[in-house]
Design a protein around this motif. Sequence first.
Motif, PDB file in Angstrom:
ATOM      1  N   LEU A  18       0.810  -1.216   0.000  1.00 36.68           N
ATOM      2  CA  LEU A  18       0.000   0.000   0.000  1.00 36.68           C
ATOM      3  C   LEU A  18       0.844   1.267   0.000  1.00 36.68           C
ATOM      4  CD1 LEU A  18      -2.849  -1.000   2.493  1.00 36.68           C
ATOM      5  CD2 LEU A  18      -2.920  -0.975  -0.003  1.00 36.68           C
ATOM      6  N   ARG A  19       1.895   1.284   0.810  1.00 37.17           N
ATOM      7  CA  ARG A  19       2.704   2.494   0.922  1.00 37.17           C
ATOM      8  C   ARG A  19       3.333   2.867  -0.431  1.00 37.17           C
ATOM      9  NH1 ARG A  19       5.428   5.204   5.253  1.00 37.17           N
ATOM     10  NH2 ARG A  19       4.724   3.598   6.712  1.00 37.17           N
ATOM     11  N   SER A  20       3.896   1.896  -1.129  1.00 38.16           N
ATOM     12  CA  SER A  20       4.546   2.205  -2.403  1.00 38.16           C
ATOM     13  C   SER A  20       3.525   2.594  -3.465  1.00 38.16           C
ATOM     14  CB  SER A  20       5.386   1.021  -2.879  1.00 38.16           C
ATOM     15  OG  SER A  20       4.580  -0.106  -3.132  1.00 38.16           O
ATOM     16  N   LEU A  21       2.371   1.935  -3.488  1.00 38.18           N
ATOM     17  CA  LEU A  21       1.340   2.269  -4.467  1.00 38.18           C
ATOM     18  C   LEU A  21       0.737   3.636  -4.187  1.00 38.18           C
ATOM     19  CD1 LEU A  21      -0.451  -1.189  -4.743  1.00 38.18           C
ATOM     20  CD2 LEU A  21       1.010  -0.127  -6.458  1.00 38.18           C
ATOM     21  N   ASN A  22       0.695   4.024  -2.919  1.00 41.96           N
ATOM     22  CA  ASN A  22       0.197   5.342  -2.539  1.00 41.96           C
ATOM     23  C   ASN A  22       1.136   6.454  -2.998  1.00 41.96           C
ATOM     24  OD1 ASN A  22      -1.279   7.377  -0.676  1.00 41.96           O
ATOM     25  ND2 ASN A  22       0.797   7.365   0.159  1.00 41.96           N
ATOM     26  N   SER A  23       2.431   6.202  -2.934  1.00 42.73           N
ATOM     27  CA  SER A  23       3.409   7.257  -3.208  1.00 42.73           C
ATOM     28  C   SER A  23       3.863   7.319  -4.665  1.00 42.73           C
ATOM     29  CB  SER A  23       4.644   7.058  -2.314  1.00 42.73           C
ATOM     30  OG  SER A  23       5.264   5.804  -2.577  1.00 42.73           O
ATOM     31  N   SER A  24       3.534   6.294  -5.447  1.00 40.62           N
ATOM     32  CA  SER A  24       4.089   6.233  -6.805  1.00 40.62           C
ATOM     33  C   SER A  24       3.056   5.763  -7.824  1.00 40.62           C
ATOM     34  CB  SER A  24       5.300   5.298  -6.842  1.00 40.62           C
ATOM     35  OG  SER A  24       5.719   5.046  -8.163  1.00 40.62           O
ATOM     36  N   LEU A  25       2.687   6.650  -8.741  1.00 38.65           N
ATOM     37  CA  LEU A  25       1.802   6.253  -9.841  1.00 38.65           C
ATOM     38  C   LEU A  25       2.488   5.224 -10.728  1.00 38.65           C
ATOM     39  CD1 LEU A  25      -0.736   6.511 -11.569  1.00 38.65           C
ATOM     40  CD2 LEU A  25       0.280   8.521 -12.659  1.00 38.65           C
ATOM     41  N   LYS A  26       3.792   5.348 -10.894  1.00 37.33           N
ATOM     42  CA  LYS A  26       4.533   4.390 -11.709  1.00 37.33           C
ATOM     43  C   LYS A  26       4.440   2.984 -11.120  1.00 37.33           C
ATOM     44  CE  LYS A  26       7.234   3.185 -15.096  1.00 37.33           C
ATOM     45  NZ  LYS A  26       6.719   3.192 -16.496  1.00 37.33           N
ATOM     46  N   ALA A  27       4.513   2.891  -9.795  1.00 34.67           N
ATOM     47  CA  ALA A  27       4.384   1.588  -9.139  1.00 34.67           C
ATOM     48  C   ALA A  27       3.000   0.998  -9.404  1.00 34.67           C
ATOM     49  CB  ALA A  27       4.626   1.726  -7.640  1.00 34.67           C
ATOM     50  N   ALA A  28       1.977   1.846  -9.395  1.00 35.18           N
ATOM     51  CA  ALA A  28       0.618   1.380  -9.668  1.00 35.18           C
ATOM     52  C   ALA A  28       0.492   0.911 -11.116  1.00 35.18           C
ATOM     53  CB  ALA A  28      -0.382   2.494  -9.369  1.00 35.18           C
ATOM     54  N   GLU A  29       1.097   1.658 -12.030  1.00 37.41           N
ATOM     55  CA  GLU A  29       1.055   1.263 -13.448  1.00 37.41           C
ATOM     56  C   GLU A  29       1.765  -0.065 -13.663  1.00 37.41           C
ATOM     57  OE1 GLU A  29       0.919   5.758 -15.433  1.00 37.41           O
ATOM     58  OE2 GLU A  29       2.812   4.634 -15.333  1.00 37.41           O
ATOM     59  N   ASN A  30       2.872  -0.249 -12.991  1.00 37.10           N
ATOM     60  CA  ASN A  30       3.598  -1.522 -13.108  1.00 37.10           C
ATOM     61  C   ASN A  30       2.777  -2.667 -12.543  1.00 37.10           C
ATOM     62  OD1 ASN A  30       5.804  -0.277 -14.299  1.00 37.10           O
ATOM     63  ND2 ASN A  30       6.934  -0.039 -12.375  1.00 37.10           N
ATOM     64  N   TRP A  31       2.104  -2.409 -11.420  1.00 36.25           N
ATOM     65  CA  TRP A  31       1.291  -3.464 -10.797  1.00 36.25           C
ATOM     66  C   TRP A  31       0.159  -3.871 -11.738  1.00 36.25           C
ATOM     67  CZ3 TRP A  31      -3.583  -4.823  -9.426  1.00 36.25           C
ATOM     68  CH2 TRP A  31      -3.718  -5.880  -8.530  1.00 36.25           C
ATOM     69  N   LEU A  83      -4.132   3.338  -8.557  1.00 36.90           N
ATOM     70  CA  LEU A  83      -4.492   2.137  -9.310  1.00 36.90           C
ATOM     71  C   LEU A  83      -5.601   2.443 -10.315  1.00 36.90           C
ATOM     72  CD1 LEU A  83      -4.340  -0.530  -6.480  1.00 36.90           C
ATOM     73  CD2 LEU A  83      -2.944  -0.525  -8.559  1.00 36.90           C
ATOM     74  N   ARG A  84      -6.552   3.286  -9.918  1.00 33.53           N
ATOM     75  CA  ARG A  84      -7.619   3.640 -10.864  1.00 33.53           C
ATOM     76  C   ARG A  84      -7.064   4.445 -12.032  1.00 33.53           C
ATOM     77  NH1 ARG A  84     -11.796   6.650 -12.700  1.00 33.53           N
ATOM     78  NH2 ARG A  84     -13.647   5.367 -13.156  1.00 33.53           N
ATOM     79  N   THR A  85      -6.153   5.355 -11.746  1.00 32.69           N
ATOM     80  CA  THR A  85      -5.516   6.108 -12.832  1.00 32.69           C
ATOM     81  C   THR A  85      -4.793   5.165 -13.785  1.00 32.69           C
ATOM     82  OG1 THR A  85      -5.229   8.042 -11.396  1.00 32.69           O
ATOM     83  CG2 THR A  85      -3.843   7.920 -13.358  1.00 32.69           C
ATOM     84  N   ALA A  86      -4.132   4.155 -13.224  1.00 31.94           N
ATOM     85  CA  ALA A  86      -3.443   3.164 -14.062  1.00 31.94           C
ATOM     86  C   ALA A  86      -4.436   2.351 -14.883  1.00 31.94           C
ATOM     87  CB  ALA A  86      -2.599   2.244 -13.179  1.00 31.94           C
ATOM     88  N   LEU A  87      -5.594   2.042 -14.313  1.00 33.62           N
ATOM     89  CA  LEU A  87      -6.635   1.317 -15.052  1.00 33.62           C
ATOM     90  C   LEU A  87      -7.177   2.165 -16.205  1.00 33.62           C
ATOM     91  CD1 LEU A  87      -8.691  -0.352 -12.172  1.00 33.62           C
ATOM     92  CD2 LEU A  87      -7.196  -1.505 -13.799  1.00 33.62           C
ATOM     93  N   ILE A  88      -7.359   3.455 -15.961  1.00 34.18           N
ATOM     94  CA  ILE A  88      -7.840   4.352 -17.015  1.00 34.18           C
ATOM     95  C   ILE A  88      -6.857   4.351 -18.184  1.00 34.18           C
ATOM     96  CG2 ILE A  88      -8.268   6.776 -17.599  1.00 34.18           C
ATOM     97  CD1 ILE A  88      -9.327   7.132 -14.729  1.00 34.18           C
ATOM     98  N   LYS A  89      -5.576   4.365 -17.868  1.00 38.57           N
ATOM     99  CA  LYS A  89      -4.539   4.419 -18.905  1.00 38.57           C
ATOM    100  C   LYS A  89      -4.612   3.220 -19.838  1.00 38.57           C
ATOM    101  CE  LYS A  89       0.456   5.034 -19.505  1.00 38.57           C
ATOM    102  NZ  LYS A  89       1.764   5.217 -18.811  1.00 38.57           N
ATOM    103  N   VAL A  90      -4.990   2.057 -19.312  1.00 34.64           N
ATOM    104  CA  VAL A  90      -5.059   0.851 -20.150  1.00 34.64           C
ATOM    105  C   VAL A  90      -6.503   0.501 -20.507  1.00 34.64           C
ATOM    106  CG1 VAL A  90      -2.870  -0.095 -19.328  1.00 34.64           C
ATOM    107  CG2 VAL A  90      -4.980  -0.633 -18.084  1.00 34.64           C
ATOM    108  N   GLU A  91      -7.404   1.457 -20.293  1.00 33.44           N
ATOM    109  CA  GLU A  91      -8.816   1.333 -20.674  1.00 33.44           C
ATOM    110  C   GLU A  91      -9.507   0.147 -20.002  1.00 33.44           C
ATOM    111  OE1 GLU A  91      -8.874   1.260 -24.941  1.00 33.44           O
ATOM    112  OE2 GLU A  91      -8.372   3.382 -25.103  1.00 33.44           O
ATOM    113  N   LEU A  92      -9.231  -0.024 -18.714  1.00 35.82           N
ATOM    114  CA  LEU A  92      -9.869  -1.094 -17.935  1.00 35.82           C
ATOM    115  C   LEU A  92     -10.709  -0.561 -16.767  1.00 35.82           C
ATOM    116  CD1 LEU A  92      -7.024  -3.791 -17.684  1.00 35.82           C
ATOM    117  CD2 LEU A  92      -9.134  -3.923 -19.048  1.00 35.82           C
TER     118      LEU A  92
END
Length: 494
Positions: free
Chosen positions: A89-102, A150-159
Amino acid sequence: MASTNLHFLLKWFMLLALFSWVHFPSRALAIGVNWGRMASHPLPPAQVVQLLKANKVTKVRLFDADPDVLESLGGSDIGVIVGVPNTMLRSLNSSLKAAENWVHDNLTRYVSAGASSAVQIEYISVGDDSFLQSYGKQFYPFVVGAAANLRTALIKVELAEKIKIVIPCSYDAFLSESGLPSGGQFRTDINKTMSEVLTFLSKHRSPFFVTISPFLSFHQTKNISLDLALFKQTARPRNDSGKSYRNGFNLSYDTLVMALSSAGFPHLDVIIGQIGWPTDGAANATSSIAQDFIRGLLGHLDRSGTPLRPQTPPLETYIFSLLDEDQKSTVAGNFERHWGIFTFDGQAKYQVDLSHGSNRLVNAQNVQYLSSKWCVVNNNKGMSNLTAQASQACSTADCSALSLGGSCYNLSWPANVSYAFNSYYQQHDQRADSCAFGGLGLITTVDPSVGSCRFPIGLRSSLSAPVDRSTMFHLFISQVVTIAILSCLMRETW
């Protein structure tokens, strides 16, 4: 004449509508299971998926995104909730890149696979009961930021429209000082974060995801009777503001509904992410009682809502859990390793109807066991060091069935020590040196099981379940608790 016929037809349709409202909930009953994998020797994922399909389970919740598990679910048409562990949670909270990778590593390649192998992922659950009071502020301050990234990352890949984000809420995150739903509220220490959670969920049309545990309410606080917890007609109802509560589920659920209303979100949909009844490791944790509870729960969900939401049952309900897990933390109690509808090896403990088609559960097929061998106390040796050796065994093996109220609690000494020895021996793949115990262990081909106390045989499995690092402290404490219980048992039997 035409007017009379029209009047008759209108009355008929009104009666039909009333009958439908009384007898059928407005939503189809959607039942899933939690698939946890904190076991020393878990069933292979492909075998578990076959178990799910054989029992017509159409929804499953995972606590992580293990690639072997997700690949095994490909093409199964089973709706999947993928979990994000608390430690991320901590890394996903602080990094959009981490969320995109996940999202790329754990969702995109499974969802976008060909029709024959695609995984039907429906939700991401961000954290695992991160609001649990015993965790303090370790995790929950990061859930909303992690969910947003994570939602921003989902938007990026249209999910983002296909996969919703939910945030699991622990059973102790909401309460009522009066013990009645009308006093329902969220804990004051999490009010700010919970307001942010509810705002996020409402904005993105996601349901509220919650654990409800009538067993813990009964076991820890005794604020409901066993009959009330088990949906028994003989239960004495509770009255609250003119509404009658005849089971513990309705009490807990409407306490949550009132907490949501008090927070300004009275109409938020709810998914019950965990609910169940354990079968061992404590008083009233038995297979027969668990069967009564699950049957009562399913029957209740199929018939009606609750006093505060009479026409709006939960969107989905996930039974906790599919299989026993011998590596789970026992901080809350030794029953924590025995929530499964099935034993660790996929054998049904009792019979319930999960699929509206059969009251018979189908066992796992072609299970690969180790040899029919057990490790027991060598009665021809001196017993002076037996307590220390038993404690050593239970420091890593599962001795929860020996606890007060457990299925093996009534074993006499030294049979209870034999249980500890065998648990250690099976956990270590029946290696000869794992039955040494300073010369006090003996390998036998005679099954030492007695009555309802089963001396298990391990599985032939090279797989080991991933253990969330946030639970390591709890695992250490659980070992201490188990040792204390075993020592107490031996003192009593001596």
